[in-house]
Design a protein around this motif. Structure first.
Motif, mmCIF file in Angstrom:
data_model
loop_
_atom_site.group_PDB
_atom_site.id
_atom_site.type_symbol
_atom_site.label_atom_id
_atom_site.label_comp_id
_atom_site.label_asym_id
_atom_site.label_seq_id
_atom_site.Cartn_x
_atom_site.Cartn_y
_atom_site.Cartn_z
ATOM 1 N N ALA A 30 0.852 -1.188 0.000
ATOM 2 C CA ALA A 30 0.000 0.000 0.000
ATOM 3 C C ALA A 30 0.886 1.236 0.000
ATOM 4 C CB ALA A 30 -0.911 -0.004 1.219
ATOM 5 N N GLN A 31 0.306 2.338 -0.419
ATOM 6 C CA GLN A 31 1.054 3.583 -0.530
ATOM 7 C C GLN A 31 0.191 4.741 -0.048
ATOM 8 O OE1 GLN A 31 3.298 4.367 -4.220
ATOM 9 N NE2 GLN A 31 1.942 6.130 -4.474
ATOM 10 N N THR A 32 0.825 5.673 0.632
ATOM 11 C CA THR A 32 0.194 6.931 1.032
ATOM 12 C C THR A 32 1.146 8.063 0.679
ATOM 13 O OG1 THR A 32 -0.992 5.898 2.867
ATOM 14 C CG2 THR A 32 -0.723 8.272 2.968
ATOM 15 N N MET A 64 4.674 -1.007 13.537
ATOM 16 C CA MET A 64 3.888 -1.360 14.730
ATOM 17 C C MET A 64 2.396 -1.416 14.404
ATOM 18 S SD MET A 64 5.873 0.887 17.625
ATOM 19 C CE MET A 64 4.691 0.513 18.905
ATOM 20 N N ALA A 65 1.911 -0.464 13.624
ATOM 21 C CA ALA A 65 0.495 -0.421 13.266
ATOM 22 C C ALA A 65 0.093 -1.618 12.411
ATOM 23 C CB ALA A 65 0.180 0.878 12.535
ATOM 24 N N ALA A 66 0.932 -1.973 11.430
ATOM 25 C CA ALA A 66 0.613 -3.124 10.582
ATOM 26 C C ALA A 66 0.445 -4.383 11.426
ATOM 27 C CB ALA A 66 1.709 -3.320 9.531
ATOM 28 N N VAL A 107 5.025 7.099 1.070
ATOM 29 C CA VAL A 107 5.193 6.029 2.045
ATOM 30 C C VAL A 107 4.674 4.740 1.419
ATOM 31 C CG1 VAL A 107 4.546 5.199 4.339
ATOM 32 C CG2 VAL A 107 4.757 7.659 3.930
ATOM 33 N N ARG A 108 5.504 3.693 1.415
ATOM 34 C CA ARG A 108 5.081 2.378 0.907
ATOM 35 C C ARG A 108 5.284 1.341 1.992
ATOM 36 N NH1 ARG A 108 4.677 2.153 -5.032
ATOM 37 N NH2 ARG A 108 4.783 -0.095 -4.930
ATOM 38 N N CYS A 109 4.282 0.529 2.174
ATOM 39 C CA CYS A 109 4.324 -0.544 3.164
ATOM 40 C C CYS A 109 3.999 -1.853 2.466
ATOM 41 C CB CYS A 109 3.304 -0.265 4.270
ATOM 42 S SG CYS A 109 3.223 -1.566 5.532
ATOM 43 N N GLU A 137 -3.459 -4.707 6.543
ATOM 44 C CA GLU A 137 -2.222 -4.481 7.292
ATOM 45 C C GLU A 137 -1.312 -3.511 6.551
ATOM 46 O OE1 GLU A 137 -4.223 -7.860 9.038
ATOM 47 O OE2 GLU A 137 -3.830 -7.322 6.955
ATOM 48 N N ALA A 138 -1.193 -3.685 5.235
ATOM 49 C CA ALA A 138 -0.363 -2.785 4.442
ATOM 50 C C ALA A 138 -0.951 -1.372 4.416
ATOM 51 C CB ALA A 138 -0.197 -3.322 3.018
#
Length: 155
Positions: free
Chosen positions: A30-32, A66-68, A99-101, A114-115
């Motif tokens: 995911a990306q923000t 931590m959030a994921a 931001v990429r997760c 989660e991402a």
């Protein structure tokens, strides 16, 4: 027409039953985007992305990870997952921080939430650490970039 999976036959909210699904490797990215006013982006660059609150991107990476890992505590019908991999990357694109997760697990359910949660909380952390510079910082375009595994692939 798609059916909602978090509603039972009596239209009550419910967690999806994954007991009959196969365990497969599931990955999601995911990306923000965090949009800084130009003067804020320049100030951050000149300070190597440090503020009086500390190193902005490093702190955001920790918060997002931590959030994921705690998504099931935040989103009511998410299954608790033993996340096997969570990587966070933050890069500047002009005056924006992207931001990429990416999250991976071998499980019966996917890791899109989660991402998305990891990317979102990292962006919120960036905002929190930089808001003294401006309240015109905008968190935008949170989206699923890619998912693999399970019933369908995206991206």
């Amino acid at each position: 027409m798609a059916t909602f999976t978090h509603i039972d036959s009596s239209s009550r909210p419910t967690m999806v039953d994954v007991s009959d699904k196969a365990v497969t490797k599931r990955t999601a990215t995911a990306q923000t985007r965090v949009r800084f006013p130009a003067e804020v982006a320049e100030a951050l660059r000149s300070q190597q992305f440090n503020t009086p609150k500390g190193p902005v991107f490093q702190t955001a990476i920790i918060a997002g990870t931590m959030a994921a890992k705690r998504t099931h505590d935040l989103i009511p019908f998410c299954h608790p997952l033993g996340i096997e991999k969570c990587t966070m990357a933050i890069e500047m694109d002009g005056d924006d921080a992207v931001v990429r997760c990416t999250v991976s697990v071998h499980h019966k359910t996917g890791v899109e939430m989660e991402a998305l949660t990891g990317a979102s909380v990292a962006a919120l952390t960036i905002y929190d650490m930089c808001k003294a510079l401006s309240h015109d910082i905008l968190i935008a375009e949170t989206r699923l970039v890619e998912k693999r595994g399970g019933k369908s692939d995206v991206g």
